[in-house]
Design a protein around this motif. Structure first.
Motif, PDB file in Angstrom:
ATOM      1  N   TYR A  11       0.835  -1.204   0.000  1.00 41.28           N
ATOM      2  CA  TYR A  11       0.000   0.000   0.000  1.00 41.28           C
ATOM      3  C   TYR A  11       0.873   1.258   0.000  1.00 41.28           C
ATOM      4  CZ  TYR A  11      -3.494   3.380   1.574  1.00 41.28           C
ATOM      5  OH  TYR A  11      -4.307   4.473   1.685  1.00 41.28           O
ATOM      6  N   ILE A  14       2.488   1.733  -3.410  1.00 39.26           N
ATOM      7  CA  ILE A  14       1.541   2.265  -4.402  1.00 39.26           C
ATOM      8  C   ILE A  14       1.371   3.772  -4.217  1.00 39.26           C
ATOM      9  CG2 ILE A  14      -0.892   2.246  -5.104  1.00 39.26           C
ATOM     10  CD1 ILE A  14      -0.866  -0.794  -4.505  1.00 39.26           C
ATOM     11  N   ALA A  18       2.377   6.606  -6.956  1.00 39.48           N
ATOM     12  CA  ALA A  18       1.358   7.535  -7.454  1.00 39.48           C
ATOM     13  C   ALA A  18       1.786   8.985  -7.245  1.00 39.48           C
ATOM     14  CB  ALA A  18       0.023   7.263  -6.755  1.00 39.48           C
TER      15      ALA A  18
END
Length: 191
Positions: A11, A14, A18
Motif C-alpha cells: 500500500y 503504491i 502515485a
C-alpha cells in the motif's frame, strides 16, 4: 514478513509511486523547483517531529505539581495520563506515589524500597496481592517519619511488591487519614 506487513508495504509503495508519478509529470522540465519544494516540506516535517518529541520529553517540567496550602490542604493536579501523583518524604527521601483510592495498602516498588534503605532481597515475602499483572508476592515493612507538607506520621505500614510495577501505589491505608475531594482535574486532600 507476515501478510499484514506485506500488505502495508505494498500500500505504501503504491502511494509513493502515485505521488512520485504526479510530481514527475507536473514538474517536467522544472526538476530543480520540485526538489526545492520537496526539501522544504521535508524540513518542515522533520522540524514538527522534533518539536513534538521535545515537547513530549519536556512535558513533565511544565505540568503543575502538588501544592501544599497554609491551611493544611494538599492539591494534586491530574497528570496527562489521567492519574494523580503525590510526593511523600519518607525518612528524608522523596518518593513519588500514584494515588490509588481503589487500593487498600501502600505498595512500594523494589527500586523505591532500595531508595529507603530496604533490601528487597532480604525480605520475607509471606503475602500475595492480586494485580493487573496477576498475583505477586509481598513483604510487609514499616516506614518511619512519613511527611506530606505539615502532616507527619511517625510510622506507616506498607508492602514491598516482588513483581514488576510502574511505580509505587498510595492506597487507603494512608489516604484514609484525609478527606478527599476530586473536582475539575484536581484532587484535594484535607486532614
Amino acid at each position: 514478513m507476515d501478510g499484514e506487513i506485506f500488505g502495508r508495504m505494498l500500500y505504501l509503495g503504491i502511494i509513493v509511486v502515485a505521488v512520485g508519478s504526479y510530481l514527475l509529470v507536473e514538474f517536467r522540465g522544472r526538476m530543480g523547483q520540485m526538489m526545492r519544494g520537496l526539501m522544504s516540506w521535508g524540513l518542515i516535517i522533520v522540524g514538527l517531529m522534533a518539536g513534538y518529541g521535545l515537547w513530549h520529553d519536556m512535558g513533565g517540567q511544565f505540568s503543575p505539581h502538588q501544592t501544599i496550602a497554609a491551611q493544611g490542604e494538599v492539591t494534586l493536579p491530574r497528570a496527562r495520563d489521567g492519574h494523580y501523583y503525590l510526593m511523600l518524604d519518607i525518612s528524608g527521601q522523596p518518593i513519588q506515589f500514584m494515588v490509588d483510592t481503589g487500593a487498600t495498602s501502600v505498595v512500594l516498588t523494589r527500586d523505591d524500597a532500595k531508595k529507603l534503605g530496604i533490601d528487597p532481597d532480604t525480605l520475607v515475602y509471606l503475602g500475595t496481592a492480586q494485580t493487573a499483572n496477576g498475583i505477586v508476592r509481598t513483604a510487609r515493612v514499616t516506614l518511619d517519619d512519613v511527611r506530606l507538607g505539615d502532616f507527619t506520621d511517625p510510622t506507616l505500614k506498607a508492602y514491598v511488591n516482588d513483581g514488576d510495577m510502574g511505580g509505587s501505589l498510595l492506597g487507603m491505608d494512608y489516604l484514609g487519614q484525609f478527606r478527599i475531594e476530586i473536582a475539575e482535574d484536581r484532587m484535594v486532600l484535607r486532614r
